[in-house]
Design a protein around this motif. Structure first.
Motif, PDB file in Angstrom:
ATOM      1  N   LYS A 139       0.835  -1.207   0.000  1.00 48.64           N
ATOM      2  CA  LYS A 139       0.000   0.000   0.000  1.00 48.64           C
ATOM      3  C   LYS A 139       0.870   1.257   0.000  1.00 48.64           C
ATOM      4  N   VAL A 140       1.920   1.229   0.808  1.00 48.74           N
ATOM      5  CA  VAL A 140       2.849   2.363   0.864  1.00 48.74           C
ATOM      6  C   VAL A 140       3.485   2.582  -0.505  1.00 48.74           C
ATOM      7  N   MET A 141       3.932   1.498  -1.136  1.00 50.94           N
ATOM      8  CA  MET A 141       4.598   1.609  -2.430  1.00 50.94           C
ATOM      9  C   MET A 141       3.644   2.094  -3.517  1.00 50.94           C
ATOM     10  N   ARG A 142       2.407   1.638  -3.476  1.00 51.29           N
ATOM     11  CA  ARG A 142       1.431   2.086  -4.474  1.00 51.29           C
ATOM     12  C   ARG A 142       1.182   3.585  -4.382  1.00 51.29           C
ATOM     13  N   TYR A 143       1.153   4.103  -3.168  1.00 54.11           N
ATOM     14  CA  TYR A 143       0.947   5.543  -3.002  1.00 54.11           C
ATOM     15  C   TYR A 143       2.229   6.310  -3.325  1.00 54.11           C
ATOM     16  N   SER A 144       3.325   5.909  -2.719  1.00 53.32           N
ATOM     17  CA  SER A 144       4.566   6.690  -2.785  1.00 53.32           C
ATOM     18  C   SER A 144       5.354   6.486  -4.071  1.00 53.32           C
ATOM     19  N   GLY A 145       5.216   5.330  -4.689  1.00 48.88           N
ATOM     20  CA  GLY A 145       5.993   5.008  -5.881  1.00 48.88           C
ATOM     21  C   GLY A 145       5.933   6.067  -6.965  1.00 48.88           C
ATOM     22  N   PRO A 146       4.743   6.426  -7.429  1.00 55.41           N
ATOM     23  CA  PRO A 146       4.668   7.446  -8.479  1.00 55.41           C
ATOM     24  C   PRO A 146       5.166   8.821  -8.016  1.00 55.41           C
ATOM     25  N   ARG A 147       5.053   9.113  -6.751  1.00 57.25           N
ATOM     26  CA  ARG A 147       5.438  10.422  -6.222  1.00 57.25           C
ATOM     27  C   ARG A 147       6.934  10.532  -5.925  1.00 57.25           C
ATOM     28  N   ILE A 148       7.616   9.405  -5.797  1.00 63.34           N
ATOM     29  CA  ILE A 148       9.035   9.410  -5.454  1.00 63.34           C
ATOM     30  C   ILE A 148       9.876   9.974  -6.601  1.00 63.34           C
ATOM     31  N   PHE A 149       9.335   9.959  -7.824  1.00 62.27           N
ATOM     32  CA  PHE A 149      10.049  10.536  -8.966  1.00 62.27           C
ATOM     33  C   PHE A 149      10.395  11.999  -8.730  1.00 62.27           C
ATOM     34  N   VAL A 154      16.481   9.797  -9.948  1.00 68.58           N
ATOM     35  CA  VAL A 154      17.483   8.836 -10.428  1.00 68.58           C
ATOM     36  C   VAL A 154      17.200   7.450  -9.864  1.00 68.58           C
ATOM     37  N   ILE A 155      16.947   7.381  -8.585  1.00 66.72           N
ATOM     38  CA  ILE A 155      16.669   6.089  -7.955  1.00 66.72           C
ATOM     39  C   ILE A 155      15.368   5.501  -8.490  1.00 66.72           C
ATOM     40  N   ALA A 156      14.374   6.332  -8.678  1.00 67.97           N
ATOM     41  CA  ALA A 156      13.094   5.859  -9.211  1.00 67.97           C
ATOM     42  C   ALA A 156      13.273   5.312 -10.627  1.00 67.97           C
ATOM     43  N   THR A 157      14.063   5.979 -11.433  1.00 65.73           N
ATOM     44  CA  THR A 157      14.317   5.517 -12.799  1.00 65.73           C
ATOM     45  C   THR A 157      15.071   4.193 -12.790  1.00 65.73           C
ATOM     46  N   LYS A 158      16.062   4.066 -11.912  1.00 65.84           N
ATOM     47  CA  LYS A 158      16.796   2.799 -11.793  1.00 65.84           C
ATOM     48  C   LYS A 158      15.853   1.666 -11.406  1.00 65.84           C
ATOM     49  N   HIS A 159      14.895   1.944 -10.536  1.00 67.21           N
ATOM     50  CA  HIS A 159      13.943   0.936 -10.103  1.00 67.21           C
ATOM     51  C   HIS A 159      13.090   0.459 -11.283  1.00 67.21           C
ATOM     52  N   VAL A 160      12.636   1.387 -12.099  1.00 70.37           N
ATOM     53  CA  VAL A 160      11.823   1.032 -13.267  1.00 70.37           C
ATOM     54  C   VAL A 160      12.646   0.186 -14.236  1.00 70.37           C
ATOM     55  N   ILE A 211      11.952  -3.786 -15.285  1.00 69.87           N
ATOM     56  CA  ILE A 211      11.765  -4.217 -16.671  1.00 69.87           C
ATOM     57  C   ILE A 211      12.740  -5.344 -17.008  1.00 69.87           C
ATOM     58  N   LYS A 212      14.000  -5.214 -16.588  1.00 71.41           N
ATOM     59  CA  LYS A 212      15.002  -6.256 -16.841  1.00 71.41           C
ATOM     60  C   LYS A 212      14.577  -7.586 -16.230  1.00 71.41           C
ATOM     61  N   VAL A 213      14.123  -7.534 -14.969  1.00 70.89           N
ATOM     62  CA  VAL A 213      13.723  -8.764 -14.274  1.00 70.89           C
ATOM     63  C   VAL A 213      12.531  -9.408 -14.966  1.00 70.89           C
ATOM     64  N   LYS A 214      11.562  -8.614 -15.387  1.00 62.87           N
ATOM     65  CA  LYS A 214      10.387  -9.149 -16.080  1.00 62.87           C
ATOM     66  C   LYS A 214      10.782  -9.808 -17.403  1.00 62.87           C
ATOM     67  N   ARG A 215      11.702  -9.194 -18.125  1.00 62.32           N
ATOM     68  CA  ARG A 215      12.170  -9.775 -19.383  1.00 62.32           C
ATOM     69  C   ARG A 215      12.900 -11.086 -19.152  1.00 62.32           C
ATOM     70  N   LEU A 216      13.743 -11.135 -18.133  1.00 60.76           N
ATOM     71  CA  LEU A 216      14.469 -12.364 -17.809  1.00 60.76           C
ATOM     72  C   LEU A 216      13.500 -13.475 -17.405  1.00 60.76           C
ATOM     73  N   ASN A 217      12.478 -13.113 -16.635  1.00 66.39           N
ATOM     74  CA  ASN A 217      11.492 -14.104 -16.209  1.00 66.39           C
ATOM     75  C   ASN A 217      10.717 -14.653 -17.402  1.00 66.39           C
ATOM     76  N   LYS A 218      10.402 -13.815 -18.375  1.00 67.98           N
ATOM     77  CA  LYS A 218       9.686 -14.279 -19.565  1.00 67.98           C
ATOM     78  C   LYS A 218      10.552 -15.237 -20.389  1.00 67.98           C
ATOM     79  N   LYS A 219      11.846 -14.931 -20.499  1.00 66.95           N
ATOM     80  CA  LYS A 219      12.765 -15.781 -21.258  1.00 66.95           C
ATOM     81  C   LYS A 219      12.962 -17.122 -20.577  1.00 66.95           C
ATOM     82  N   GLY A 220      12.947 -17.101 -19.257  1.00 65.85           N
ATOM     83  CA  GLY A 220      13.185 -18.308 -18.479  1.00 65.85           C
ATOM     84  C   GLY A 220      12.010 -19.274 -18.460  1.00 65.85           C
ATOM     85  N   LYS A 221      10.841 -18.802 -18.817  1.00 69.23           N
ATOM     86  CA  LYS A 221       9.644 -19.667 -18.763  1.00 69.23           C
ATOM     87  C   LYS A 221       9.470 -20.503 -19.986  1.00 69.23           C
TER      88      LYS A 221
END
Length: 108
Positions: free
Chosen positions: A73-83, A88-94, A98-108
């Motif tokens: 709940k905290v992340m859903r509220y604060s995530g978009p506002r942390i930009f 810089v940290i918010a961009t690195k998180h995004v 994306i990298k992790v999601k792509r790796l997970n798709k390749k691994g399946k």
């Protein structure tokens, strides 16, 4: 991400959430302080140490279900506002997510 940096960012996010939902000024309410202490404790016990990805991208879930829902709940509220506070940290998180999601798709 280094433990100290991660804790600092999560702390900012919890303060943003607490200020908005619990109408606090400067100090965390008891509920949010409990969550922050839990996050610090769990992060200190992380088996991946400083080589870990973000918890949302991790395959090992260390949080109890109740606490995981609270931090979500905290992340859903604060995530978009942390930009606006730490772009810089918010961009690195995004990018990392994306990298992790792509790796997970390749691994399946």
């Amino acid at each position: 991400m280094e433990q100290d940096k991660e804790i600092a960012i999560v702390s900012v996010m919890i303060k943003m959430y607490c200020k908005h939902y619990h109408h606090t000024k400067g100090e965390l309410c008891d509920e949010c302080n409990e969550l922050l202490e839990y996050v610090k404790f769990r992060r200190s016990k992380c088996p991946f140490g400083d080589n870990k990805t973000f918890c949302s991208n991790c395959k090992v879930h260390c949080y109890k279900p109740e606490m995981r829902e609270r931090i979500r709940k905290v992340m859903r509220y604060s995530g978009p506002r942390i930009f606006f506070i730490h772009p810089v940290i918010a961009t690195k998180h995004v990018v990392e997510s994306i990298k992790v999601k792509r790796l997970n798709k390749k691994g399946k």
